[in-house]
Design a protein around this motif. Structure first.
Motif, PDB file in Angstrom:
ATOM      1  N   LEU A  87       0.835  -1.207   0.000  1.00 43.83           N
ATOM      2  CA  LEU A  87       0.000   0.000   0.000  1.00 43.83           C
ATOM      3  C   LEU A  87       0.866   1.252   0.000  1.00 43.83           C
ATOM      4  O   LEU A  87       0.555   2.237  -0.671  1.00 43.83           O
ATOM      5  CB  LEU A  87      -0.945   0.012   1.213  1.00 43.83           C
ATOM      6  N   GLU A  88       1.969   1.189   0.736  1.00 48.83           N
ATOM      7  CA  GLU A  88       2.893   2.331   0.792  1.00 48.83           C
ATOM      8  C   GLU A  88       3.542   2.543  -0.576  1.00 48.83           C
ATOM      9  O   GLU A  88       3.645   3.678  -1.049  1.00 48.83           O
ATOM     10  CB  GLU A  88       3.951   2.086   1.866  1.00 48.83           C
ATOM     11  N   SER A  89       3.939   1.458  -1.241  1.00 51.06           N
ATOM     12  CA  SER A  89       4.570   1.587  -2.556  1.00 51.06           C
ATOM     13  C   SER A  89       3.596   2.127  -3.604  1.00 51.06           C
ATOM     14  O   SER A  89       4.011   2.746  -4.577  1.00 51.06           O
ATOM     15  CB  SER A  89       5.143   0.240  -3.019  1.00 51.06           C
ATOM     16  N   LEU A  90       2.310   1.911  -3.364  1.00 50.42           N
ATOM     17  CA  LEU A  90       1.276   2.442  -4.265  1.00 50.42           C
ATOM     18  C   LEU A  90       0.921   3.896  -3.934  1.00 50.42           C
ATOM     19  O   LEU A  90       0.111   4.515  -4.625  1.00 50.42           O
ATOM     20  CB  LEU A  90       0.008   1.581  -4.188  1.00 50.42           C
ATOM     21  N   GLY A  91       1.504   4.418  -2.868  1.00 51.93           N
ATOM     22  CA  GLY A  91       1.240   5.798  -2.472  1.00 51.93           C
ATOM     23  C   GLY A  91      -0.084   5.986  -1.756  1.00 51.93           C
ATOM     24  O   GLY A  91      -0.573   7.113  -1.637  1.00 51.93           O
ATOM     25  N   LEU A  92      -0.671   4.889  -1.243  1.00 48.77           N
ATOM     26  CA  LEU A  92      -1.974   4.970  -0.587  1.00 48.77           C
ATOM     27  C   LEU A  92      -1.869   5.174   0.923  1.00 48.77           C
ATOM     28  O   LEU A  92      -2.793   5.685   1.552  1.00 48.77           O
ATOM     29  CB  LEU A  92      -2.795   3.715  -0.902  1.00 48.77           C
ATOM     30  N   VAL A  93      -0.760   4.731   1.501  1.00 47.17           N
ATOM     31  CA  VAL A  93      -0.499   4.949   2.920  1.00 47.17           C
ATOM     32  C   VAL A  93       0.959   5.358   3.076  1.00 47.17           C
ATOM     33  O   VAL A  93       1.782   5.149   2.177  1.00 47.17           O
ATOM     34  CB  VAL A  93      -0.793   3.699   3.801  1.00 47.17           C
ATOM     35  N   ARG A 103       9.337   4.205  18.320  1.00 44.85           N
ATOM     36  CA  ARG A 103       9.934   3.004  17.713  1.00 44.85           C
ATOM     37  C   ARG A 103       8.925   2.254  16.865  1.00 44.85           C
ATOM     38  O   ARG A 103       9.294   1.504  15.971  1.00 44.85           O
ATOM     39  CB  ARG A 103      10.478   2.074  18.797  1.00 44.85           C
ATOM     40  N   VAL A 104       7.648   2.420  17.164  1.00 46.66           N
ATOM     41  CA  VAL A 104       6.582   1.753  16.417  1.00 46.66           C
ATOM     42  C   VAL A 104       6.276   2.578  15.176  1.00 46.66           C
ATOM     43  O   VAL A 104       6.104   3.793  15.250  1.00 46.66           O
ATOM     44  CB  VAL A 104       5.305   1.614  17.285  1.00 46.66           C
ATOM     45  N   ARG A 105       6.228   1.919  14.040  1.00 46.40           N
ATOM     46  CA  ARG A 105       5.888   2.590  12.788  1.00 46.40           C
ATOM     47  C   ARG A 105       4.388   2.422  12.564  1.00 46.40           C
ATOM     48  O   ARG A 105       3.891   1.304  12.493  1.00 46.40           O
ATOM     49  CB  ARG A 105       6.680   1.991  11.631  1.00 46.40           C
ATOM     50  N   GLU A 106       3.679   3.526  12.482  1.00 43.42           N
ATOM     51  CA  GLU A 106       2.230   3.499  12.300  1.00 43.42           C
ATOM     52  C   GLU A 106       1.875   3.929  10.881  1.00 43.42           C
ATOM     53  O   GLU A 106       2.492   4.828  10.316  1.00 43.42           O
ATOM     54  CB  GLU A 106       1.545   4.424  13.303  1.00 43.42           C
ATOM     55  N   ALA A 107       0.868   3.273  10.341  1.00 41.59           N
ATOM     56  CA  ALA A 107       0.400   3.590   8.992  1.00 41.59           C
ATOM     57  C   ALA A 107      -0.721   4.617   9.066  1.00 41.59           C
ATOM     58  O   ALA A 107      -1.586   4.556   9.948  1.00 41.59           O
ATOM     59  CB  ALA A 107      -0.094   2.332   8.291  1.00 41.59           C
ATOM     60  N   ILE A 108      -0.677   5.557   8.141  1.00 44.91           N
ATOM     61  CA  ILE A 108      -1.754   6.529   7.972  1.00 44.91           C
ATOM     62  C   ILE A 108      -2.068   6.602   6.486  1.00 44.91           C
ATOM     63  O   ILE A 108      -1.218   6.338   5.635  1.00 44.91           O
ATOM     64  CB  ILE A 108      -1.391   7.936   8.511  1.00 44.91           C
ATOM     65  N   VAL A 109      -3.291   6.959   6.190  1.00 44.12           N
ATOM     66  CA  VAL A 109      -3.705   7.054   4.792  1.00 44.12           C
ATOM     67  C   VAL A 109      -3.190   8.368   4.193  1.00 44.12           C
ATOM     68  O   VAL A 109      -3.149   9.392   4.881  1.00 44.12           O
ATOM     69  CB  VAL A 109      -5.247   6.912   4.667  1.00 44.12           C
ATOM     70  N   THR A 110      -2.791   8.311   2.937  1.00 44.96           N
ATOM     71  CA  THR A 110      -2.345   9.511   2.223  1.00 44.96           C
ATOM     72  C   THR A 110      -3.549  10.157   1.549  1.00 44.96           C
ATOM     73  O   THR A 110      -4.630   9.550   1.477  1.00 44.96           O
ATOM     74  CB  THR A 110      -1.319   9.141   1.135  1.00 44.96           C
ATOM     75  N   VAL A 115      -8.787   9.471  -1.259  1.00 41.03           N
ATOM     76  CA  VAL A 115      -9.651   9.539  -2.444  1.00 41.03           C
ATOM     77  C   VAL A 115     -10.244   8.153  -2.714  1.00 41.03           C
ATOM     78  O   VAL A 115     -11.433   8.007  -3.016  1.00 41.03           O
ATOM     79  CB  VAL A 115      -8.874  10.071  -3.674  1.00 41.03           C
ATOM     80  N   MET A 116      -9.389   7.131  -2.565  1.00 45.59           N
ATOM     81  CA  MET A 116      -9.843   5.760  -2.815  1.00 45.59           C
ATOM     82  C   MET A 116     -10.868   5.314  -1.769  1.00 45.59           C
ATOM     83  O   MET A 116     -11.898   4.726  -2.105  1.00 45.59           O
ATOM     84  CB  MET A 116      -8.646   4.821  -2.843  1.00 45.59           C
ATOM     85  N   THR A 117     -10.612   5.605  -0.491  1.00 45.26           N
ATOM     86  CA  THR A 117     -11.569   5.191   0.534  1.00 45.26           C
ATOM     87  C   THR A 117     -12.866   5.991   0.446  1.00 45.26           C
ATOM     88  O   THR A 117     -13.931   5.472   0.776  1.00 45.26           O
ATOM     89  CB  THR A 117     -10.970   5.273   1.960  1.00 45.26           C
ATOM     90  N   ASP A 118     -12.785   7.232  -0.022  1.00 49.57           N
ATOM     91  CA  ASP A 118     -14.016   8.007  -0.253  1.00 49.57           C
ATOM     92  C   ASP A 118     -14.863   7.352  -1.340  1.00 49.57           C
ATOM     93  O   ASP A 118     -16.096   7.309  -1.237  1.00 49.57           O
ATOM     94  CB  ASP A 118     -13.691   9.452  -0.632  1.00 49.57           C
ATOM     95  N   ALA A 119     -14.210   6.831  -2.376  1.00 49.29           N
ATOM     96  CA  ALA A 119     -14.935   6.126  -3.443  1.00 49.29           C
ATOM     97  C   ALA A 119     -15.575   4.852  -2.889  1.00 49.29           C
ATOM     98  O   ALA A 119     -16.709   4.507  -3.241  1.00 49.29           O
ATOM     99  CB  ALA A 119     -13.996   5.794  -4.602  1.00 49.29           C
ATOM    100  N   VAL A 120     -14.875   4.177  -1.988  1.00 44.78           N
ATOM    101  CA  VAL A 120     -15.419   2.976  -1.348  1.00 44.78           C
ATOM    102  C   VAL A 120     -16.614   3.350  -0.470  1.00 44.78           C
ATOM    103  O   VAL A 120     -17.634   2.658  -0.468  1.00 44.78           O
ATOM    104  CB  VAL A 120     -14.329   2.256  -0.520  1.00 44.78           C
ATOM    105  N   ASP A 121     -16.504   4.448   0.270  1.00 45.81           N
ATOM    106  CA  ASP A 121     -17.617   4.902   1.107  1.00 45.81           C
ATOM    107  C   ASP A 121     -18.865   5.190   0.271  1.00 45.81           C
ATOM    108  O   ASP A 121     -19.981   4.835   0.659  1.00 45.81           O
ATOM    109  CB  ASP A 121     -17.236   6.152   1.899  1.00 45.81           C
ATOM    110  N   ALA A 122     -18.664   5.830  -0.872  1.00 49.49           N
ATOM    111  CA  ALA A 122     -19.800   6.131  -1.753  1.00 49.49           C
ATOM    112  C   ALA A 122     -20.410   4.842  -2.280  1.00 49.49           C
ATOM    113  O   ALA A 122     -21.645   4.705  -2.338  1.00 49.49           O
ATOM    114  CB  ALA A 122     -19.346   7.031  -2.901  1.00 49.49           C
ATOM    115  N   ALA A 123     -19.570   3.874  -2.645  1.00 45.44           N
ATOM    116  CA  ALA A 123     -20.071   2.578  -3.122  1.00 45.44           C
ATOM    117  C   ALA A 123     -20.812   1.849  -2.006  1.00 45.44           C
ATOM    118  O   ALA A 123     -21.887   1.282  -2.227  1.00 45.44           O
ATOM    119  CB  ALA A 123     -18.906   1.729  -3.635  1.00 45.44           C
TER     120      ALA A 123
END
Length: 162
Positions: A87-93, A103-110, A115-123
């Motif tokens: 997901l990170e390599s795709l630029g999504l997180v 020390r903990v690496r946390e993921a956040i959405v980019t 934009v992608m999750t907004d499209a999922v929410d609409a669907a």
């Protein structure tokens, strides 16, 4: 000496069994790979179905570490770590140092992931509206209210501990 069974206890037991059966059905349907594929198609996005729930989970509860995310989706953390890297390599997180533990690496959405999750929410809304189209508004509101209450209580555990 045998314990006297209260009629209300018997009814509660039956209702709890029915509730458990209904929840198993809901979880089973929601965990079907075909369901994720249909959601991705409905959203008009291109994303591997294995990555889809992770992206949505990161957007909903992030920032989140890989171990916690793996626990939430019921997958091995090493697998989730590889998938988050994808997901990170795709630029999504993106990953950042943890809020409470650097020390903990946390993921956040980019923004691109949002934009992608907004499209999922609409669907999801379109599909949800179709499911609940024949429901009374009051029944739908009651379902939402009670399910939110149940979610808080089940997450807290029987003793109210998190």
């Amino acid at each position: 000496m045998s314990k006297k069974i209260n009629v209300q206890d018997t009814h509660m037991s039956e209702q709890l069994r029915a509730l458990h059966g209904a929840l198993l059905t809901v979880v089973s349907v929601m965990n079907r790979p075909q369901r994720d594929e249909a959601m991705v198609r409905e959203a008009g996005i291109s994303l591997d179905r294995a990555l889809f729930p992770l992206l949505v989970g990161i957007e909903r509860v992030g920032p989140i570490g890989v171990v916690e995310l793996a626990d939430r989706v019921g997958r091995d953390y090493t697998t989730v770590s590889r998938q988050v890297a994808k997901l990170e390599s795709l630029g999504l997180v993106e990953r950042q140092g943890g809020v409470h533990d650097r020390r903990v690496r946390e993921a956040i959405v980019t923004p691109k992931g949002k934009v992608m999750t907004d499209a999922v929410d609409a669907a999801r809304e379109r599909l949800g509206r179709a499911i609940f189209a024949k429901w009374e508004q009051q029944d739908f509101e009651e379902l939402v209210r009670l399910l939110q209450k149940f979610a808080v209580d089940i997450e807290a555990g029987p003793a109210g501990e998190r």
